[in-house]
Design an enzyme around this catalytic site. Structure first.
Site, PDB file in Angstrom:
ATOM      1  CD  GLU A  82      -8.667  15.561   1.708  1.00 38.80           C
ATOM      2  OE1 GLU A  82      -9.479  15.344   0.793  1.00 38.80           O
ATOM      3  OE2 GLU A  82      -7.570  16.117   1.527  1.00 38.80           O
ATOM      4  CD  GLU A 113       0.541  -4.256  -5.907  1.00 38.15           C
ATOM      5  OE1 GLU A 113       0.272  -4.537  -7.095  1.00 38.15           O
ATOM      6  OE2 GLU A 113       0.932  -3.129  -5.554  1.00 38.15           O
TER       7      GLU A 113
END
Length: 300
Positions: A82, A113
């Site tokens: 963004e 992860e």
């Protein structure tokens, strides 16, 4: 180990969650969400310190790099992507990495992860340097992917920020600044996409917005460095020029066109009387700070 984490605990307020009506569910979630802003506010000093140091790194040519797994990684990627349309930054300035790569944005990548080497490898793959700042995001504070990445960042000499939602988070021993909003147990036990995710998004909003303000990407509270890539943003750009020059929308649009769509250039050109090229030169000499540029009489 998970049993000791606040974010994995059972919330007494929602123990009868499946017996509640839709209205009661909404009210309960809303009441729990109301606690998030307070938890984030308690971390204001750490957030401000991170903004200060990250800004200095970026001003010197470094990058801001978010990395995490699952929801944490997705939120980091979201904040990073963004920045170009909002602040007209180069896509390489703010980078988001997620355990498991691009596929993990929409699908779980099993085991990604749990591998600290993957965190190190991902940072190596983008050429992490001592000029950069990294934000390791892990709600639990113990995600191996994040811990491995932070260890590598320490070896390289990058500035390290840890973001977690549990006290005594393991990542704090690997970071120079730690942001730990403790939001308490989730309404749905262990579903850290809820309050913990909201807290993470709030902190990332503060970090990126604060850094960009420091870098001169705003004028007052206006996003004068936005990249007008669609109809909505083009209209917003014209509206900002109109507000800061008192020109009509039509004249503001023409001024923007003359300045290649650059909002700051248009505003400075109007107020200084400089043609666009000279206005750009002044802005460059002022490191993009519009307030300072408006106080400068002539291009250097």
């Amino acid at each position: 180990m998970l049993d000791s984490l606040t974010t994995e605990a059972r919330n007494p307020a929602s123990e009868m969650l499946d017996a509640l009506s839709p209205t009661e569910i909404v009210n309960l979630i809303n009441a729990e969400d109301a606690k998030v802003a307070t938890a984030v506010g308690e971390q204001s000093a750490a957030i401000a310190k991170a903004i200060e140091t990250i800004s200095l790194r970026l001003a010197s040519g470094g990058r801001l790099i978010y990395f995490g797994a699952g929801t944490s990684g997705r939120l980091g990627v979201l904040d990073a992507v963004e920045c170009p349309p909002t602040f007209n930054t180069d896509p390489s300035m703010v980078v988001g990495l997620i355990a498991g790569g691009f596929d993990a944005l929409t699908c779980a990548v099993e085991g990604a992860e749990d591998n600290p080497q993957l965190g190190e490898a991902d940072l190596k793959s983008i050429g992490l340097t001592a000029q950069d700042a990294v934000v390791g995001i892990a709600t639990s504070g113990r995600t191996p992917y994040v811990l491995g990445g932070l260890e590598y960042a320490r070896e390289v000499g990058a500035f390290r920020v840890g973001l977690a939602c549990n006290r005594d988070a393991e990542l704090t021993t690997r970071c120079e600044v730690n942001i730990i909003p403790v939001v308490g147990p989730e309404v749905l036990s262990g579903s850290t996409r809820m309050k913990a995710g909201t807290a993470t998004k709030m902190v990332l909003n503060m970090l990126s917005t604060g850094v960009m303000i420091q870098l001169g990407k705003t004028y007052g509270n206006l996003m004068v460095d936005l990249r007008a890539t669609n109809t909505k943003l083009m209209a917003r750009a014209a509206r900002i020029v109109s507000m800061t020059t008192q020109l009509s929308q039509e004249r503001a649009q023409q001024l923007l066109k003359d300045c290649n769509g650059e909002v700051k250039t248009a505003i400075l050109s109007f107020h200084s009387g400089h043609p666009p090229d000279a206005a750009r030169k002044v802005l460059h000499s002022c490191k993009g700070q519009l307030q300072q540029a408006l106080a400068t009489k002539e291009p250097s």
